[in-house]
Structure formats: C-alpha cells, structure tokens
Design a protein around this motif. Structure first.
Motif, mmCIF file in Angstrom:
data_model
loop_
_atom_site.group_PDB
_atom_site.id
_atom_site.type_symbol
_atom_site.label_atom_id
_atom_site.label_comp_id
_atom_site.label_asym_id
_atom_site.label_seq_id
_atom_site.Cartn_x
_atom_site.Cartn_y
_atom_site.Cartn_z
ATOM 1 N N LEU A 1 -6.369 4.981 4.725
ATOM 2 C CA LEU A 1 -4.981 5.429 4.793
ATOM 3 C C LEU A 1 -4.424 5.232 6.194
ATOM 4 O O LEU A 1 -5.190 5.173 7.169
ATOM 5 C CB LEU A 1 -4.876 6.892 4.370
ATOM 6 C CG LEU A 1 -5.738 7.909 5.091
ATOM 7 C CD1 LEU A 1 -4.896 9.066 5.537
ATOM 8 C CD2 LEU A 1 -6.823 8.394 4.135
ATOM 9 N N LYS B 1 0.826 -1.202 0.000
ATOM 10 C CA LYS B 1 0.000 0.000 0.000
ATOM 11 C C LYS B 1 0.863 1.256 0.000
ATOM 12 O O LYS B 1 0.347 2.359 0.025
ATOM 13 C CB LYS B 1 -0.874 0.028 1.269
ATOM 14 C CG LYS B 1 -1.816 -1.157 1.422
ATOM 15 C CD LYS B 1 -2.496 -1.080 2.782
ATOM 16 C CE LYS B 1 -3.487 -2.168 3.106
ATOM 17 N NZ LYS B 1 -3.232 -3.495 2.637
ATOM 18 N N ASN B 2 2.195 1.080 0.073
ATOM 19 C CA ASN B 2 3.089 2.238 0.158
ATOM 20 C C ASN B 2 3.968 2.378 -1.084
ATOM 21 O O ASN B 2 5.067 2.904 -1.002
ATOM 22 C CB ASN B 2 3.968 2.139 1.421
ATOM 23 C CG ASN B 2 4.739 0.827 1.494
ATOM 24 O OD1 ASN B 2 4.522 -0.076 0.693
ATOM 25 N ND2 ASN B 2 5.654 0.724 2.445
ATOM 26 N N VAL C 1 1.013 10.531 3.241
ATOM 27 C CA VAL C 1 0.712 9.398 4.125
ATOM 28 C C VAL C 1 1.359 8.135 3.530
ATOM 29 O O VAL C 1 1.337 7.934 2.316
ATOM 30 C CB VAL C 1 -0.817 9.222 4.256
ATOM 31 C CG1 VAL C 1 -1.163 7.966 5.024
ATOM 32 C CG2 VAL C 1 -1.406 10.448 4.940
ATOM 33 N N TYR D 1 0.722 4.762 3.772
ATOM 34 C CA TYR D 1 -0.060 3.656 3.202
ATOM 35 C C TYR D 1 -1.428 4.142 2.752
ATOM 36 O O TYR D 1 -2.164 4.754 3.551
ATOM 37 C CB TYR D 1 -0.269 2.570 4.261
ATOM 38 C CG TYR D 1 1.017 2.005 4.822
ATOM 39 C CD1 TYR D 1 1.768 1.094 4.090
ATOM 40 C CD2 TYR D 1 1.483 2.398 6.073
ATOM 41 C CE1 TYR D 1 2.955 0.575 4.602
ATOM 42 C CE2 TYR D 1 2.666 1.882 6.597
ATOM 43 C CZ TYR D 1 3.394 0.966 5.850
ATOM 44 O OH TYR D 1 4.561 0.453 6.350
ATOM 45 N N THR D 2 -1.782 3.868 1.504
ATOM 46 C CA THR D 2 -3.135 4.192 1.042
ATOM 47 C C THR D 2 -3.641 3.042 0.178
ATOM 48 O O THR D 2 -2.892 2.454 -0.611
ATOM 49 C CB THR D 2 -3.170 5.484 0.195
ATOM 50 O OG1 THR D 2 -2.276 5.338 -0.898
ATOM 51 C CG2 THR D 2 -2.788 6.716 0.992
ATOM 52 N N LYS E 1 -5.522 1.221 -6.099
ATOM 53 C CA LYS E 1 -4.349 1.843 -5.471
ATOM 54 C C LYS E 1 -3.662 2.699 -6.518
ATOM 55 O O LYS E 1 -4.011 2.642 -7.691
ATOM 56 C CB LYS E 1 -3.338 0.764 -5.030
ATOM 57 C CG LYS E 1 -3.718 -0.006 -3.799
ATOM 58 C CD LYS E 1 -2.540 -0.778 -3.195
ATOM 59 C CE LYS E 1 -2.355 -2.154 -3.743
ATOM 60 N NZ LYS E 1 -1.772 -3.147 -2.877
ATOM 61 N N LYS F 1 -6.306 11.089 -2.965
ATOM 62 C CA LYS F 1 -4.915 10.620 -3.090
ATOM 63 C C LYS F 1 -3.949 11.814 -3.037
ATOM 64 O O LYS F 1 -2.914 11.772 -2.377
ATOM 65 C CB LYS F 1 -4.795 9.846 -4.408
ATOM 66 C CG LYS F 1 -3.466 9.244 -4.668
ATOM 67 C CD LYS F 1 -3.076 8.194 -3.665
ATOM 68 C CE LYS F 1 -1.573 8.210 -3.492
ATOM 69 N NZ LYS F 1 -1.071 7.466 -2.383
ATOM 70 N N TYR G 1 -3.724 13.409 0.471
ATOM 71 C CA TYR G 1 -2.993 12.639 1.485
ATOM 72 C C TYR G 1 -1.697 12.057 0.913
ATOM 73 O O TYR G 1 -1.291 10.969 1.292
ATOM 74 C CB TYR G 1 -3.890 11.527 2.035
ATOM 75 C CG TYR G 1 -5.026 12.071 2.856
ATOM 76 C CD1 TYR G 1 -4.840 12.468 4.172
ATOM 77 C CD2 TYR G 1 -6.292 12.220 2.303
ATOM 78 C CE1 TYR G 1 -5.882 12.994 4.922
ATOM 79 C CE2 TYR G 1 -7.347 12.738 3.041
ATOM 80 C CZ TYR G 1 -7.132 13.131 4.352
ATOM 81 O OH TYR G 1 -8.156 13.647 5.092
#
Ligand SMILES: Cc1cc2nc3c(=O)[nH]c(=O)nc-3n(C[C@H](O)[C@H](O)[C@H](O)COP(=O)(O)OP(=O)(O)OC[C@H]3O[C@@H](n4cnc5c(N)ncnc54)[C@H](O)[C@@H]3O)c2cc1C
Length: 449
Positions: free
Chosen positions: A240, A130-131, A217, A219-220, A354, A211, A214
């Motif tokens: 997130l 997710k990163n 951040v 991890y989304t 993602k 997106k 953030y």
C-alpha cells in the motif's frame, strides 16, 4: 510539442504484449490527425487505431487488416499549471506525460502497471490502477476528447456533448473511431516518493481484513502466490502507498537501460522455477510488515525496469487471465479459481489481487465493477493453457464476474456476450470501417465494407 519516442520504432509485425495471437497486418503509422481517413481508405479487411500494443491479446490486433499506430501523433496541446488540466494528442504515452508533469508537481490520476501505454489506449480500455477504490477508472478523469470517424467527421465528446458517444468510446476498444486528442485531469504532488508499506498475509480472509483496515490509503495492490497449497494457500504481500506529503525534488525519471535481450526457451518458466520465485518473493520481505519511502517508479512500474520482459516467455508468448467478481461471490470465487489454477499444474509468478470500489465507470463497455480483481500470466502450453482458460472463464461467469478484453485472447463469444450484455447497444456506435480480431472473435461481426 511532439515527444521523442522512448521505445523501439514501429516495425511489422505489430505484436500485442502477450505475443499471442500473432498476425501480419498492414501498418499505416499516423502522424497527423487529419490523415486518418486516407490511412484507412481502401483497407480491405477493416482497420483499427492502435497505441503501444500493451494490451495482451487481440483487442489491438487485426488479422489481415490495417493497423494505424498512433504514437507519432503525440503532441502536447495545452497545460494549465493552476488546475493540472492537460490536453494532448492521443498517441502521447503516459511515460511522456509523467516526464512533463512530475517536474511541474503533477501526477497521473490513474495509472496501469506500465507507463508505456498511450492516452488513447488508456481511454479505449478505460484502464484502472491501484487506486480504483478511491478514484474509479481512467475515463472518470477525462473531461472530454475528440472522436474522428473513418469518414473524417469530428465530434467533441464529454458528459454533456454527445454523451452517448462519450460513453461508447470510453472502454470502446478503438471501435467507435479515432480519439484524436483528449483532456486529462492530473493530481498535484509535492514529491516523487511514496509512503510505502508491505504486509504479508495468509489467505483471502486476511487479504480482505487488510483491505478494510487500510481503506483510506490511496493505492493498494497485492501479489499472491498461486502455486502453493496447504498452509501456504493464497499467501501474499499486501502493498500500500500514498504520495508523500514531505516536499522533495521533482526530477524526471532516467530512461530504462535494461532490455530483455532474447526469447527465452519455453522450458525456462516451469512450476519448479515459479515455485522457487514465489517462495523467494514472499520471504524477500524479511519482516511480516515493512514501512519505507519508495520512489514512484518501483512502486507503480516495477515491470517497466526491464523493457521487453515479455520475451522471458519465449516465442510462443503468454496468456493473461483477469477477472472482476462482484462482492457477493468475490471470496468463494477467488478461492475456487486459485484452487483450479493450482490443480492445473500451470504456474504463474505474476499474480495480482486488487479490489475495485463502487465509483461507476463512465464507459458502456468498461471492465471494472465493485468486488475483487485478480490477474495472472501463464506461459502458453497449448494442451493445458487453453482448456484451463476456458474453465476459468466459465467459473468467472458462474460467480457473476467478467473478464477484461484488454488482457484476453481466449474468451468465447458466449462468455463475452454474457459478461457484457450491452454489447449490442454498443455495436450501434461502432464505426463501419473499424474492427479488431477480438471483436470478430467474440461477436462474429466484421466491418460493414
Ligand atoms: C505490464 C503491464 C501492466 C498492465 N497493467 C494494467 C493495469 O494495472 N490496469 C489496466 O487496466 N491495464 C493494464 N495493462 C493493460 C494496458 O494498460 C491496456 O491494454 C492499455 O489499453 C494499452 O494501451 P496501448 O497504448 O498499448 O494501446 P493498444 O494496446 O495498442 O490498444 C488498446 C486499445 O486501444 C485502442 N486505441 C489505441 N489508441 C487509440 C486511439 N487513439 N483512438 C481510439 N482507440 C485507440 C485500440 O484500438 C485497442 O482497442 C497492463 C499492460 C501491461 C503490459
């Protein structure tokens, strides 16, 4: 230190997660690195090292060949508590690494949506998490590994030593040789907890706005409803999180107790049941925006809570469709593909959206490329699912994207060769004794023996 396995021991047939296709291969489980050449000697239809079989299609299968499961070769070899540099045999799972590392204040640099994958499998598919926007894919965090060819020769591979073999093996689908051991750079944490937020969105534009808002951040990830049309088209939840900076006890995770007990009948997952699930899931979050502290397990691995959840799709299994479409066509491509899926009448409740950032992958055949990534599972209904997968693959190509071999059971040879134009360059690094059903399907090539 070898690790005890947390999942059922290997019994034939070796299945991939999608359970399609299903083949009877000979299994030669590996416990010692040096036994690899002997394990595959005389394999008539070729051989392939495999991990936990968490790939969905046939990248970890070999019809009538010899599969070499590596989960018995899972010793931890070295760990530097100052730098977080871990060295382990390739059959160790990410779950085992977490059990060791979390109490010592370290976490994986990149993790897929299940921790039941091996270190070797994660390198061989150059998996992403997710990163991706901030860290790139798994291979970006592997300083070096050892590759053993079928004739027993060993090669240390890094960006400096044998760099071409390094690039061919990251994302090389197990075809360049056996990864015997690898180093992995872990990231420090002070808590198991994640500062989590969940935000409802309606449509791809709102998803992209979130997106952007953030972008710092770590991890989304988003769940998207791919059944609803009209005003609910492409609604979803943008999730997130960042590792909490407030120190707390770093204990290990208890073993999962829930196991999906049987193969569900094929009719259990239909458009009506998925539509109901999607509505409940969207509204499970009562407010349009929630914030909370959440343990890393449900944040990273919600599906690992129930072992063998793939049985929910019945004996026929499931297909996964996963693409990456570059920014230039990412929005129009995603909307067009979502409409095509809704039109097909096939339903998927596991649809994940993602973005991929622009940190280049180190692998010659790696899947990630900057843009939108979308993944969803379908039950297998032969007359509908396969033609749909073909159409979706063609649309992905039209929009300049590519499909993910780790999740694929359907892409055609012409699609693959267009998605991965370096495939012929890559095939020069292929071990003559190794092959997979995926490779044979998309290139027509087998082993040279
Ligand atoms: C619920 C779920 C969620 C997932 N989420 C993600 C995600 O978010 N991101 C993502 O990228 N993937 C994801 N995946 C896919 C999964 O991470 C990859 O398919 C991963 O490579 C599986 O690892 P494995 O150990 O099960 O390997 P297998 O599936 O057994 O094998 C995968 C490949 O690795 C090769 N291989 C295995 N061990 C070695 C070795 N020692 N040496 C050389 N080659 C080897 C095999 O030949 C094969 O080509 C998910 C899968 C599941 C089931």
């Amino acid at each position: 230190m070898p690790f005890e396995q947390q999942t059922t021991p290997i019994k034939p047939p070796f299945e991939s997660w999608g359970r399609y296709p299903a083949y009877d291969a000979t299994l030669k489980p590996l416990h010692w690195q040096g036994d690899f050449p002997a394990a595959i000697a005389g394999a008539i239809s070729g051989a392939l090292p495999v991990g936990m079989g968490r790939s969905y299609g046939d990248v970890c299968l070999l019809k009538e060949g010899t599969l070499v499961p590596t989960i018995g070769m899972n010793r931890l070899l070295d760990f530097n508590a100052e730098t977080g540099l871990l060295t382990a045999e390739a059959g160790i799972t990410l779950a085992q690494i977490l059990d060791f590392a979390v109490p010592r204040g370290y976490f994986l640099p990149v993790t897929p949506g299940t921790k039941y994958v091996t270190l070797g499998g994660a390198i061989a598919n150059d998996v992403h998490g997710k990163n991706h926007d901030v860290t790139g894919s798994f291979g970006n965090h592997v300083p070096c590994f050892e590759l053993m060819r079928s004739d027993g020769t060993r090669m240390l591979c890094s960006q400096r030593e044998n760099p071409d073999w390094f690039a061919a093996t990251i994302g090389g689908m197990g075809l360049t040789g056996l990864i015997t051991w690898a180093q992995l750079r872990l990231q420090p944490i002070v808590s198991r907890m994640i500062d989590y937020q969940g935000i409802q969105f309606h449509g791809i534009d709102e998803f992209l706005d979130l997106k952007k808002q953030y972008e710092n951040v770590a991890y989304t990830v988003s769940w998207v409803d791919c059944v609803s049309t009209g005003k609910n088209f492409a609604r979803g939840i943008f999730m997130l999180g960042d590792h909490s900076k407030v120190p707390s006890e770093l204990k290990t995770t208890p073993k999962p107790k829930l196991v999906f007990p049987f193969n569900a009948p094929g009719f259990a997952l239909n458009r009506a049941s998925v539509s109901l699930f999607n509505t409940l899931f969207f509204h499970k979050q009562m407010k349009s925006h929630v914030k909370m502290l959440q343990d890393y397990e449900p944040f990273f691995y919600p599906l690992d809570k129930v072992l063998h959840w793939n049985r929910m799709y019945g004996k026929r299994g499931l297909l996964q469709f996963q693409y990456a479409i570059p920014w230039e066509h990412a929005k129009e491509g995603t909307e067009a593909i979502l409409k095509e899926i809704a039109k097909s009448g096939l339903a998927s409740f596991l649809a994940v959206l993602k973005t991929f950032g622009d940190i280049p992958s180190l692998g010659m055949m790696s899947f990630p490329q900057a843009g939108i990534m979308f993944a969803l599972d379908f039950p297998i209904k032969p007359n509908v699912s396969f033609p749909l997968m073909q159409r979706l693959g063609d649309m992905t190509l039209e929009f300049g994207g590519r499909l993910y071999p780790a999740k694929d059971a359907c892409m055609t040879a012409s699609q693959f060769q267009a998605f991965y134009p370096k495939w012929q360059q890559f095939s020069k690094y292929k071990d003559p004794a190794l092959t997979s059903s995926f490779w044979e399907r998309v290139t027509g090539e087998g082993t040279a023996q």
